[in-house]
Scaffold this active site. Structure first.
Site, PDB file in Angstrom:
ATOM      1  N   ARG A 272      -4.191  -6.624  -2.893  1.00  0.00           N
ATOM      2  CA  ARG A 272      -2.887  -7.106  -2.409  1.00  0.00           C
ATOM      3  C   ARG A 272      -2.835  -6.826  -0.908  1.00  0.00           C
ATOM      4  O   ARG A 272      -2.856  -5.665  -0.491  1.00  0.00           O
ATOM      5  CB  ARG A 272      -1.756  -6.407  -3.142  1.00  0.00           C
ATOM      6  CG  ARG A 272      -0.356  -6.881  -2.728  1.00  0.00           C
ATOM      7  CD  ARG A 272       0.720  -6.144  -3.524  1.00  0.00           C
ATOM      8  NE  ARG A 272       2.055  -6.592  -3.152  1.00  0.00           N
ATOM      9  CZ  ARG A 272       2.772  -6.098  -2.144  1.00  0.00           C
ATOM     10  NH1 ARG A 272       2.261  -5.116  -1.391  1.00  0.00           N
ATOM     11  NH2 ARG A 272       3.980  -6.572  -1.880  1.00  0.00           N
TER      12      ARG A 272
ATOM     13  N   LYS B 198      -1.067   0.470   5.234  1.00  0.00           N
ATOM     14  CA  LYS B 198      -0.158   1.533   4.815  1.00  0.00           C
ATOM     15  C   LYS B 198      -0.389   2.811   5.616  1.00  0.00           C
ATOM     16  O   LYS B 198      -1.375   2.971   6.329  1.00  0.00           O
ATOM     17  CB  LYS B 198      -0.310   1.798   3.314  1.00  0.00           C
ATOM     18  CG  LYS B 198       0.330   0.716   2.457  1.00  0.00           C
ATOM     19  CD  LYS B 198       0.314   1.075   0.984  1.00  0.00           C
ATOM     20  CE  LYS B 198       1.085   0.046   0.164  1.00  0.00           C
ATOM     21  NZ  LYS B 198       1.073   0.368  -1.287  1.00  0.00           N
TER      22      LYS B 198
END
Length: 296
Positions: free
Chosen positions: A266, A232
């Site tokens: 995740r 991210k």
């Protein structure tokens, strides 16, 4: 003793059997969209979907999270019907080729969640909207109009584990809002809830790292934590790189997440995350051994 203090003893009901989270597990990401922010996670054709799932399972993924709506900032809006169609195609392939796979559906739409669970046996619902407070990553947090959010009502019907992601920017906001939401969900009969701090959602880079630095305080809520930081912007913008170059930084944050009490990671890169889990679990076990005091 840090490892002992943060050891988890959770388990959730997955299709009638318990998934043990006393040791953290890895959730692999499968995006059946043409525009997710990390291209290597995308798969749209049957062979690509089957191959990606097989790869993640072989590398140690305990759960596969399937998403058909990109939540990256600036992503195109996808209709509910289009999201359903993409998911139906992908879930049909997975349940045919890999019927024992534990699946999660990444959606904020109640009827999409219902379809995935009731028609394909999906075991988890992963809701990035916190029950409808925000629909995609770059939408502002908005007050709910319903007393009981539609997704909460759907989870009461489906009775599968629910991953509730926060769009709050700090730990204090998460604790307040999640306490209220957990009470409401439990009053509806929803037993298994996993909380996701929502890294990258409604937060600046500093907000993200501040939440990570104090994430252990969320353990007071007594439910498992899922962390999604894989490749991210909080990684690649801090390091002045790109999603493609963010694996090393991601792994560093995975180790920190595990030390802070994460039960589920995740991830896009399953093998590296599984290795991080194994290393942190080894440290925890060694930390629990009785020390031999050496007197010099």
């Amino acid at each position: 003793m840090i490892y002992s203090g943060l050891h988890n003893t959770y388990a959730v009901n997955v299709n009638g059997r318990l998934l043990d989270l006393s040791s953290p597990v890895v959730m692999g990401i499968l995006n059946v969209t043409p525009d997710s922010f990390y291209p290597a996670s995308r798969a749209v054709a049957e062979e690509g979907i089957a191959g990606r799932v097989e790869e993640m399972i072989s590398e140690g993924a305990a759960i596969i999270d399937v998403g058909a709506f990109s939540t990256r900032p600036g992503a195109d809006e996808v209709s509910e019907q289009e999201e359903m169609t993409r998911l139906q195609q992908a879930l049909a392939v997975i349940t045919k080729r890999h019927p024992e796979t534990v699946l999660s559906v990444d959606t904020f739409r109640p009827d999409v969640a219902r379809m995935a669970v009731e028609e394909y046996g999906v075991a988890f619902v992963n809701d990035v909207s916190e029950g409808g407070r925000s629909q995609v990553a770059d939408m502002p947090v908005t007050p709910r109009e319903e007393t009981v959010p539609a997704m909460f009502q759907m989870m009461a019907r489906l009775r599968v584990p629910y991953i509730l992601m926060s769009v709050e920017k700090d730990i204090e906001g998460m604790l307040k809002t999640w306490s209220e939401e957990l009470n409401l969900l439990r009053s509806l009969g929803v037993k298994d809830v996993i909380l996701d701090p929502g890294f990258g959602f409604g937060k600046t880079i500093d907000d993200n790292y501040r939440v990570m630095a104090h994430m252990q305080n969320l353990k007071i809520l007594g439910v498992p934590l899922l962390v999604g930081v894989s490749r991210k912007s909080m990684v690649y913008r801090l390091l002045d790189t790109s999603p493609e170059e963010a694996l090393n930084g991601t792994t560093a944050l995975h180790v920190v997440s595990l030390l802070k009490g994460a039960s589920i990671l995740r991830v896009h890169d399953v093998r590296q995350a599984v290795e991080a889990v194994r290393i942190v679990e080894k440290l925890r076990l060694m930390g629990n051994e009785k020390s031999t005091h050496i007197v010099l």
